[in-house]
Design a protein around this motif. Sequence first.
Motif, short mmCIF file in Angstrom:
data_model
loop_
_atom_site.label_atom_id
_atom_site.label_comp_id
_atom_site.label_asym_id
_atom_site.label_seq_id
_atom_site.Cartn_x
_atom_site.Cartn_y
_atom_site.Cartn_z
N UNK A 47 30.06 -7.36 8.82
CA UNK A 47 30.84 -6.81 9.93
C UNK A 47 32.05 -6.02 9.43
N UNK A 48 32.73 -6.55 8.41
CA UNK A 48 33.95 -5.91 7.93
C UNK A 48 33.65 -4.80 6.91
N UNK A 49 32.43 -4.78 6.38
CA UNK A 49 32.05 -3.72 5.44
C UNK A 49 32.11 -4.11 3.99
N UNK A 50 32.19 -5.40 3.68
CA UNK A 50 32.19 -5.84 2.29
C UNK A 50 30.87 -5.47 1.64
N UNK A 51 30.94 -4.86 0.46
CA UNK A 51 29.73 -4.39 -0.22
C UNK A 51 29.53 -5.02 -1.60
N UNK A 52 30.54 -5.73 -2.13
CA UNK A 52 30.45 -6.33 -3.47
C UNK A 52 31.17 -7.67 -3.43
N UNK A 53 30.48 -8.72 -3.87
CA UNK A 53 31.06 -10.07 -3.81
C UNK A 53 30.95 -10.72 -5.19
N UNK A 339 50.78 -2.82 5.27
CA UNK A 339 50.99 -2.80 3.82
C UNK A 339 49.70 -3.04 3.06
N UNK A 340 48.78 -3.81 3.62
CA UNK A 340 47.51 -4.03 2.94
C UNK A 340 46.79 -2.70 2.71
N UNK A 341 46.74 -1.86 3.75
CA UNK A 341 46.12 -0.54 3.61
C UNK A 341 46.90 0.32 2.63
N UNK A 342 48.22 0.30 2.74
CA UNK A 342 49.04 1.15 1.89
C UNK A 342 48.89 0.78 0.41
N UNK A 343 48.96 -0.52 0.12
CA UNK A 343 48.81 -0.95 -1.28
C UNK A 343 47.42 -0.66 -1.81
N UNK A 344 46.40 -0.90 -0.98
CA UNK A 344 45.03 -0.65 -1.42
C UNK A 344 44.82 0.82 -1.77
N UNK A 345 45.31 1.71 -0.91
CA UNK A 345 45.10 3.14 -1.14
C UNK A 345 46.01 3.69 -2.24
N UNK A 346 47.08 2.98 -2.55
CA UNK A 346 47.87 3.36 -3.73
C UNK A 346 47.03 3.22 -4.99
N UNK A 347 46.25 2.15 -5.07
CA UNK A 347 45.35 1.99 -6.21
C UNK A 347 44.26 3.06 -6.20
N UNK A 392 38.31 -1.78 6.02
CA UNK A 392 36.90 -1.54 5.75
C UNK A 392 36.42 -0.22 6.33
N UNK A 393 36.90 0.10 7.54
CA UNK A 393 36.50 1.36 8.18
C UNK A 393 37.06 2.55 7.41
N UNK A 394 38.31 2.45 6.97
CA UNK A 394 38.91 3.55 6.21
C UNK A 394 38.17 3.75 4.88
N UNK A 395 37.87 2.66 4.18
CA UNK A 395 37.17 2.79 2.91
C UNK A 395 35.78 3.39 3.10
#
Length: 679
Positions: A47-53, A339-347, A392-395
């Motif tokens: 549902x959230x879009x996780x593709x690697x675990x 901040x979760x989105x901001x930090x993730x996209x900084x990487x 997940x949608x943004x990624x």
Amino acid sequence: MNRSLATTEPKLARPRYEHRGIDFGCDYNPEQWDPAVWREDVALMREVGVSLVAINIFGWSDLQGPDGGIDFSRLDEIIGLLHDADIRVNLGTGTSSPPPWLAARHPEILPMTIDGTLRYPGGRQAWCPSSPVFRRYALDLVEAVAERYGQHPAVALWHVSNELGCHNAHCYCDVSAAAFRRWLRERYGSIAALNRAWGTSFWSQRYTDWDEIGTPRLTPATRNPGQVLDFSRFSSDELLGHYRAELEVIRRHSRVPVTTNFMVTAHIRELDYWTWAPEMDVIANDHYLDHRLADPSSELAFAADLTRGLAGGGPWMLMEHSTGSVNWQPHNLAKAPGQMLRDSLQHVARGADSVCFFQWRASLQGSEKFHSALIPHAGTDSALWREAVDLGAVLERMGEVAGTRVVGDVAMLFSWEAWWATDAENRPSSAISYLDQVWATHRALREAGATVDIVRPGADLTGYRLIVVPGLHLVRDHEAATLDAAVRAGAHALVTFYSGIVDEDDRVRPGGYPGVWRDLLGIRVEEFSPVLPEQEVLLESGTRASLWTERLTATDADVLDRFVGGPAGGLPALTRRRGTDGAGDAWYLATLPDGAGLARIIDQALTAAGAGRAAGARAGVDVIRRVAEDRSYRFIINHGSEDVLLNARGVDLVTGETATGTIRVPMGAVRVIREDAVS
């Protein structure tokens, strides 16, 4: 094996990890949950879009008991559930934390600290990296896991151990001492060579036999710096040897890519990842914001740039970071909304093609029960979960960014060996450390809009307009020569204080500082003159500085600024040796300016070098491009408390809106513009 046959066998190419767009991943610890929860979790992952675990990271005690038998039934089931849901598996070897029965049976595997005391089971990584007993048991487990899953279609990546050396990088036991002596024999060949390298004529430390050498435990006085430095090198190599041993077992059963998660972060310095990186099929890093620092977001940007450097400028994996707070800092701060989105996209902006979290579901027990997760204790009816869904949608929309590269024309030299040597027990001032200069210069370059590649000393510097060398205390002659050659070829260089002082044996180069770079810089320093932490240094330009001054003479350089008063009053603080016949300029900075003063110096050096800058970048606003031959993506990350306006044309992959001129980036927001043309 017949040697002639061995040389004619074809060498298999290194397996390559294939990113599926920008991977959205997580660690999952199914052994903590009833199997009834597994099905719910897998459905929510889809549902959230996780593709690697990542699984089986800490699975040893769940797989194997003291009788040696291995029960794969639970691991079989969870791998099957993930595979059926088209979620790829990052499969751990399970060796990161041995089960209690192993230490009870073999207490000799336990690690020893610097004061000679043992560390016991009950946490994690309670094992000595040099222990042949631990390695035998670990490799037996790897053999079983790799044999069972080596050809499983769900497995997209092998994950050796976990954060190797996080808690046990340095072991001082007798087993480690014997391994250290073997390492020293291979490095030096003779006791005489070791005595020269360590300077053992000082304090009557001369060795006459290898058996006299131990690990550098605590001593009545400060320890031999050469011994401590070599022990750091040995310890990094020893853990790398463990990685190689597990890799060799996996390769007998699988051609799936193999990696382990690095810890390129503020508080981990024990492993020289420049020596590790060539062994990885993909570079992976764990990073958590460190709120013990004054500016955690700047450290994140530096760590991401350094990880990209380890990846040779190519894509890398953010293997772990957090949705919110961690559990191991004195003050574990929650992330602000967005901040979760901001930090993730900084990487991602700085080269990551994977965004993975520790962990999927927050633990109910254990040391990390208050560590944040994609599913918090509050469950899916929570703001944090809704942010995860949005991420997940943004990624998903950003999948087309994968495979593009960050390209810069500014290089920064960074060295773990220099870090070890700089932050030694005896130094001119304990008030300043290696990272003070590294972070300060990186932050100033970033705020000036420069895209910075962080490279190993001795790396090819062709194509860089400006090369920054912050506090590179230890440097080999051939590494120093690459900077000299780059400047002769037209690059500009900015070298800061305490650089070039010692060689690889931590031996001071005589004749005046900065040793190996006196001629390049056209200066000579007679004496360091550090100042107390509470004191301020003033320069003629009005710049305020702190912590360090030097008694410096400009022998073949222009003086651009001088100290006013203090131990170096009237002497040069900033110099510039102008290049001739096509050579670049070589700048030297003899103090640590405040933010505004360093920004002015960086601006001068960037301008003189003709280095590129991202329009709109400033303090609190990152602007970075990822490019391919036919497209580019402009990341605009607003860390500030006010909206910003920038010029942009193209489609924003975050909001889906089209930018036709000026765009507004709200405070705390990120925009990723697919640009109309590469520029």
